[in-house]
Write a protein that holds these residues in place. Structure first.
Motif, PDB file in Angstrom:
ATOM      1  N   LEU A 112      60.503  14.649  35.784  1.00  0.00           N
ATOM      2  CA  LEU A 112      59.699  14.288  36.956  1.00  0.00           C
ATOM      3  C   LEU A 112      58.423  15.117  37.021  1.00  0.00           C
ATOM      4  N   SER A 113      58.511  16.368  36.631  1.00  0.00           N
ATOM      5  CA  SER A 113      57.332  17.220  36.625  1.00  0.00           C
ATOM      6  C   SER A 113      56.292  16.687  35.638  1.00  0.00           C
ATOM      7  N   GLN A 114      56.751  16.307  34.473  1.00  0.00           N
ATOM      8  CA  GLN A 114      55.839  15.751  33.471  1.00  0.00           C
ATOM      9  C   GLN A 114      55.232  14.441  33.962  1.00  0.00           C
ATOM     10  N   ALA A 115      56.048  13.610  34.609  1.00  0.00           N
ATOM     11  CA  ALA A 115      55.546  12.341  35.138  1.00  0.00           C
ATOM     12  C   ALA A 115      54.499  12.601  36.215  1.00  0.00           C
ATOM     13  N   GLY A 116      54.733  13.595  37.060  1.00  0.00           N
ATOM     14  CA  GLY A 116      53.767  13.953  38.098  1.00  0.00           C
ATOM     15  C   GLY A 116      52.451  14.425  37.505  1.00  0.00           C
ATOM     16  N   GLN A 117      52.534  15.221  36.451  1.00  0.00           N
ATOM     17  CA  GLN A 117      51.310  15.695  35.799  1.00  0.00           C
ATOM     18  C   GLN A 117      50.529  14.532  35.194  1.00  0.00           C
ATOM     19  N   LYS A 118      51.251  13.601  34.593  1.00  0.00           N
ATOM     20  CA  LYS A 118      50.584  12.436  33.997  1.00  0.00           C
ATOM     21  C   LYS A 118      49.953  11.571  35.082  1.00  0.00           C
TER      22      LYS A 118
END
Length: 194
Positions: A114-120
């Motif tokens: 989820l953190s990676q998705a948020g950054q993207k």
């Protein structure tokens, strides 16, 4: 329930040893005939031994129930002295459960994903913002917008008169609106005096 050959075998065993056998014992609700046939196979001495054992087990259960009740009462007293109430216990249980959940591998992997998705997503929104800003700049620099801006400036100079040309588009529109309102008031005043 005991079957017939096993019943005959068990007669030579001491009563306590027979209690430890793994043969099936009639459950509550099984027909009475099965229970009667079992008691017929036990000698009077064996039945007395079983009754004593039954009384002893019932007494142990009663004692354990009393001990458990006393322990629960003592626990409640300790909690009361410590100021721990049901709501605090619930909060502690929830906190502990949350800590247990957050320490799992599944939670850590999901959180990371989820953190990676948020950054993207953040990068995508930033990119969209940049594109929109660029488009506004392109519109502002287009010949159509320049022509419109010049017409507004001309209107402003005709209506406002003495103010120097320039300023941003918002200022131009405000001054044009104010000039128009002033012109309308002046016309109304002239009509009233005539």
């Amino acid at each position: 329930m005991l079957n017939f050959p096993q019943q005959l075998e068990g007669r030579n065993e001491p009563p306590v040893k027979r209690l430890l056998r793994t043969d099936s014992i009639p459950e509550v609700g099984e027909d009475a005939a099965a229970t009667v046939s079992m008691s017929e196979t036990l000698s009077e001495e064996e039945q007395d031994e079983l009754r004593k054992e039954l009384a002893k087990v019932e007494e142990e259960i009663q004692t354990l129930s009393q001990v458990l009740a006393a322990k629960e009462k003592h626990l409640a007293e300790i909690k009361r002295k410590l100021g721990i109430n049901s709501l605090q216990e619930l909060k502690q249980n929830i906190t502990k459960s949350w800590q247990d959940v957050t320490s799992t591998t599944a939670y850590k992997k999901t959180s990371e994903t989820l953190s990676q998705a948020g950054q993207k997503a953040s990068a995508a929104f930033s990119s969209v913002g940049s594109v929109i800003t660029k488009k506004f700049e392109d519109v502002k620099n287009s010949s159509t917008f320049k022509s419109f801006e010049e017409k507004v400036e001309n209107l402003k100079s005709k209506v406002g008169g003495s103010k120097p040309a320039g300023g941003d588009f918002g200022e131009v529109l405000n001054s044009a609106a104010n000039a128009s309102a002033t012109e309308t008031i002046a016309e109304q005043t002239q009509e009233e005096t005539h």
